[in-house]
Design a protein around this motif. Structure first.
Motif, mmCIF file in Angstrom:
data_model
loop_
_atom_site.group_PDB
_atom_site.id
_atom_site.type_symbol
_atom_site.label_atom_id
_atom_site.label_comp_id
_atom_site.label_asym_id
_atom_site.label_seq_id
_atom_site.Cartn_x
_atom_site.Cartn_y
_atom_site.Cartn_z
ATOM 1 N N LEU A 154 0.558 -1.168 -0.142
ATOM 2 C CA LEU A 154 0.023 -0.115 -0.108
ATOM 3 C C LEU A 154 0.702 1.267 0.093
ATOM 4 N N LEU A 155 2.099 1.173 -0.083
ATOM 5 C CA LEU A 155 2.978 2.414 -0.052
ATOM 6 C C LEU A 155 3.508 2.361 -1.538
ATOM 7 N N HIS A 156 3.051 1.641 -2.503
ATOM 8 C CA HIS A 156 3.619 1.746 -3.988
ATOM 9 C C HIS A 156 2.404 2.210 -4.645
ATOM 10 N N SER A 157 2.409 3.405 -5.353
ATOM 11 C CA SER A 157 1.409 4.121 -5.694
ATOM 12 C C SER A 157 0.646 3.364 -6.828
ATOM 13 N N PRO A 158 1.349 2.540 -8.037
ATOM 14 C CA PRO A 158 0.891 1.986 -8.941
ATOM 15 C C PRO A 158 -0.225 0.688 -8.333
ATOM 16 N N THR A 159 0.317 0.147 -7.166
ATOM 17 C CA THR A 159 -0.424 -0.944 -6.594
ATOM 18 C C THR A 159 -1.764 -0.230 -5.783
ATOM 19 N N LEU A 160 -1.663 0.897 -5.401
ATOM 20 C CA LEU A 160 -2.720 1.650 -4.983
ATOM 21 C C LEU A 160 -3.969 1.897 -5.998
ATOM 22 N N GLU A 314 -12.930 11.298 -17.009
ATOM 23 C CA GLU A 314 -12.704 11.278 -15.434
ATOM 24 C C GLU A 314 -11.246 11.217 -15.216
ATOM 25 N N ARG A 315 -10.767 12.045 -14.226
ATOM 26 C CA ARG A 315 -9.508 11.773 -13.768
ATOM 27 C C ARG A 315 -9.408 10.690 -12.577
ATOM 28 N N PHE A 316 -8.451 9.993 -12.480
ATOM 29 C CA PHE A 316 -8.135 8.916 -11.475
ATOM 30 C C PHE A 316 -8.122 9.757 -10.167
ATOM 31 N N PRO A 317 -8.813 9.648 -9.118
ATOM 32 C CA PRO A 317 -8.533 10.152 -7.797
ATOM 33 C C PRO A 317 -7.628 9.410 -6.985
ATOM 34 N N GLY A 421 5.132 10.779 -11.613
ATOM 35 C CA GLY A 421 4.960 11.454 -10.621
ATOM 36 C C GLY A 421 3.414 11.751 -10.373
ATOM 37 N N GLY A 422 2.625 11.235 -11.080
ATOM 38 C CA GLY A 422 1.067 11.917 -11.082
ATOM 39 C C GLY A 422 0.597 11.658 -9.343
ATOM 40 N N TYR A 423 0.969 10.307 -9.151
ATOM 41 C CA TYR A 423 0.337 10.154 -7.930
ATOM 42 C C TYR A 423 0.830 10.898 -6.594
ATOM 43 N N SER A 424 2.105 11.108 -6.619
ATOM 44 C CA SER A 424 2.751 11.933 -5.596
ATOM 45 C C SER A 424 2.166 13.340 -5.588
ATOM 46 N N GLY A 425 1.853 13.783 -6.930
ATOM 47 C CA GLY A 425 1.378 14.969 -7.028
ATOM 48 C C GLY A 425 -0.040 15.269 -6.554
ATOM 49 N N CYS A 441 2.079 15.720 -18.719
ATOM 50 C CA CYS A 441 2.796 14.692 -17.867
ATOM 51 C C CYS A 441 1.584 14.401 -16.908
ATOM 52 N N ASP A 442 1.976 13.288 -16.301
ATOM 53 C CA ASP A 442 1.152 12.684 -15.208
ATOM 54 C C ASP A 442 0.687 13.620 -14.163
ATOM 55 N N VAL A 443 1.527 14.427 -13.718
ATOM 56 C CA VAL A 443 1.085 15.340 -12.627
ATOM 57 C C VAL A 443 0.163 16.463 -13.049
ATOM 58 N N ALA A 444 0.315 16.851 -14.326
ATOM 59 C CA ALA A 444 -0.486 17.705 -15.045
ATOM 60 C C ALA A 444 -2.062 17.369 -15.067
ATOM 61 N N TYR A 445 -2.018 15.970 -15.392
ATOM 62 C CA TYR A 445 -3.136 15.299 -15.588
ATOM 63 C C TYR A 445 -3.932 15.018 -14.391
ATOM 64 N N ASN A 446 -3.222 14.808 -13.064
ATOM 65 C CA ASN A 446 -3.805 14.508 -11.887
ATOM 66 C C ASN A 446 -4.208 15.703 -11.434
#
Length: 508
Positions: A154-160, A314-317, A421-425, A441-446
């Protein structure tokens, strides 16, 4: 003396030379990079031709792996892919080379697709999988299989991300879900590839049943480690999926090309946890967003006739637990009165470069009261920054298991030029921390357009406003608050429902 030939001799010699300190080798390669950039276009072509025409594939592969680790030159990323495609590799070596290319090579989508397809064909010849195609109208409409490359906790963003999708499908929408994990966790010879990256599987699940509990829901499946002779396990996976007869199989960011064989007998939906186009032979490619026009055209040119893209609106939350800890700057060894900018990532040694260093130095010149907090399990990044003149203004926090809690004592999340970096952003916004990022980039998307600037020059200007203009900072904090207003589970269900609607529409 012929300068291009002399340069090639130096790069080959340096690749095999043993340096006393890692930083010495890095600096030497940076020097060779600057030397290469000074050559004329004709001389550069000469160097590239020598490396591809006068060396055998295996002999020059190790040199290219050194170059990819230490240099940021697009020419050699392109040539490294050309060299890989020159080789006649089996599915095992080819798959591991594909993983290295995903880590080290930016762009080159068409070549990566070619390598993936070649690996898939090699898997097919080795495994001899033959199943008749399952018609859509004969499938179990309430079953979905998810295949992924890593399930790490659960500390791994893609796993979450994956577990939240599985949770929405199973607990909210009533689907039966099983998981398969197929990491590219084999290893190339050290004499073949320098400092290779490995897609680790979970050791306790190696070729074993998987059981994971998330939000009081239980998910089961099987992990298959990559091995040159792992025939039985892969064949078992295909047999189970065929017998399970799901509506479709979701390939969730799996780099292992074996997964694409599923498309031979049922619908394979490929999904990568970024805005980039999946590298897959699946019929349906799910997209979270769009890249720049040139890159999107490159994607279109590489797609097969049977492939269709779905762009989800929809953006992934970002769904994660609130921190129960109260950190202080003093407790983490951070300055109390400086404006602290977070730079976050577990691969920063591959993502930071001289362009980012220049941005950081410019910021320090214009706003003396700032400092940078580097977060992530990135072993080489401290050495990289060591002699850049930033020593007194950088603080290294390492890997932070409670990222939300640490964010709460910082002032701004700054995203360097990169794809991930999307999930950390998104977590930064969830913690109330404003974000600044470049587009595409992923951060801009998220995080959305409120936190995007067009280039590094505009980023510097905007960060100065964050530091010097309290009204501007408070306005951005209000935008962060707006981002967090809606319930994350509602966003998640909408995201998965749109995914299902899009896939069902194309399967009819």
């Amino acid at each position: 003396m012929n300068a291009p030939i002399d340069w090639v001799k130096k790069i080959v010699r340096a690749s095999y030379q043993i340096f006393e300190k890692e930083n010495e080798k890095k600096e030497y390669f940076i020097g060779l990079e600057q030397e290469y950039l000074q050559f004329s276009e004709s001389e550069k072509r000469g160097i590239r031709n020598i490396m591809l025409d006068r060396f055998e594939v295996d002999d020059i592969m190790f040199v290219f792996s050194n170059i990819l680790w230490y240099m940021k030159v697009k020419d050699f990323q392109e040539d490294a892919m050309k060299n890989i495609l020159r080789g006649n590799f089996d599915y095992f070596t080819g798959s591991l080379l594909k993983y290295q290319s995903l880590v080290h090579v930016k762009g080159e989508y068409k070549k990566k697709r070619m390598l993936n397809k070649r690996n898939m064909v090699s898997f097919q010849e080795f495994l001899e999988i033959e199943y008749p195609y399952l018609p859509v109208n004969k499938r179990n409409k309430k079953r979905i299989v998810i295949v992924t490359g890593q399930l790490l906790g659960l500390l791994h963003s893609p796993t979450l991300v994956l577990l939240n999708i599985a949770y929405a499908l199973q607990e909210c929408l009533g689907y039966e879900v099983i998981l398969f994990v197929c990491p590219c966790d084999g290893k190339l010879s050290k004499e073949f590839w320098y400092k290779q990256c490995v897609e680790d599987g979970t050791e306790c699940w190696q070729d074993m049943p998987v059981k994971i509990v998330y939000r009081d829901a239980e998910f089961r499946g099987y992990q298959i480690s990559m091995d040159p002779f792992n025939v039985k396990e892969y064949c078992m996976m295909f047999s189970i999926i065929y017998g399970y007869n799901p509506l479709f199989v979701l390939n969730a960011d799996t780099t292992n090309s074996v997964v694409d064989l599923i498309n031979n007998f049922t619908t394979l939906v490929a999904f990568t946890m970024s805005i980039e186009c999946p590298i897959s032979e699946g019929d349906i490619l799910l997209r979270l967003g769009k890249m720049d026009d040139k890159t999107e055209q490159e994607y279109l040119d590489a797609l097969e006739a049977h492939q269709k893209q779905i762009f989800l609106k929809e953006r992934f939350p970002v769904i994660t637990k609130e921190s129960k800890s109260n950190y202080t700057r003093l407790g983490l060894g951070l300055p109390e009165k400086q404006f602290l900018i977070a730079i976050v990532g577990n691969r920063l040694e591959l993502e930071v470069n001289e362009e980012l260093i220049l941005v950081m130095k410019t910021l320090l010149e214009r706003v003396p009261n700032i400092a940078f907090a580097i977060i992530g399990n990135s072993g080489g990044v401290k050495e990289y920054f060591a002699d850049k003149g930033l020593k007194e203004r950088i603080y290294y926090l390492g890997y932070c298991s409670d990222l939300i809690g640490v964010y709460k004592i910082l002032d701004l999340y700054m995203n360097p030029k990169r794809a991930g970096g999307g999930y950390s952003g998104g977590m930064a916004l969830q913690a109330g921390l404003p974000v600044i990022t470049l587009p595409d980039c992923d951060v801009a998307y998220n995080c959305g357009s409120d936190f995007v600037v067009q280039n590094y020059e505009k980023m510097i200007e905007t960060i100065c406003c964050y530091v010097n203009d309290q009204n501007f900072y408070q306005k951005k904090k209000m935008q962060v608050h707006k981002y967090n207003e809606e319930d994350g589970d509602k966003k998640l269900i909408r995201f998965v429902e749109e995914l299902l609607e899009g896939v069902n529409g194309l399967m009819k």
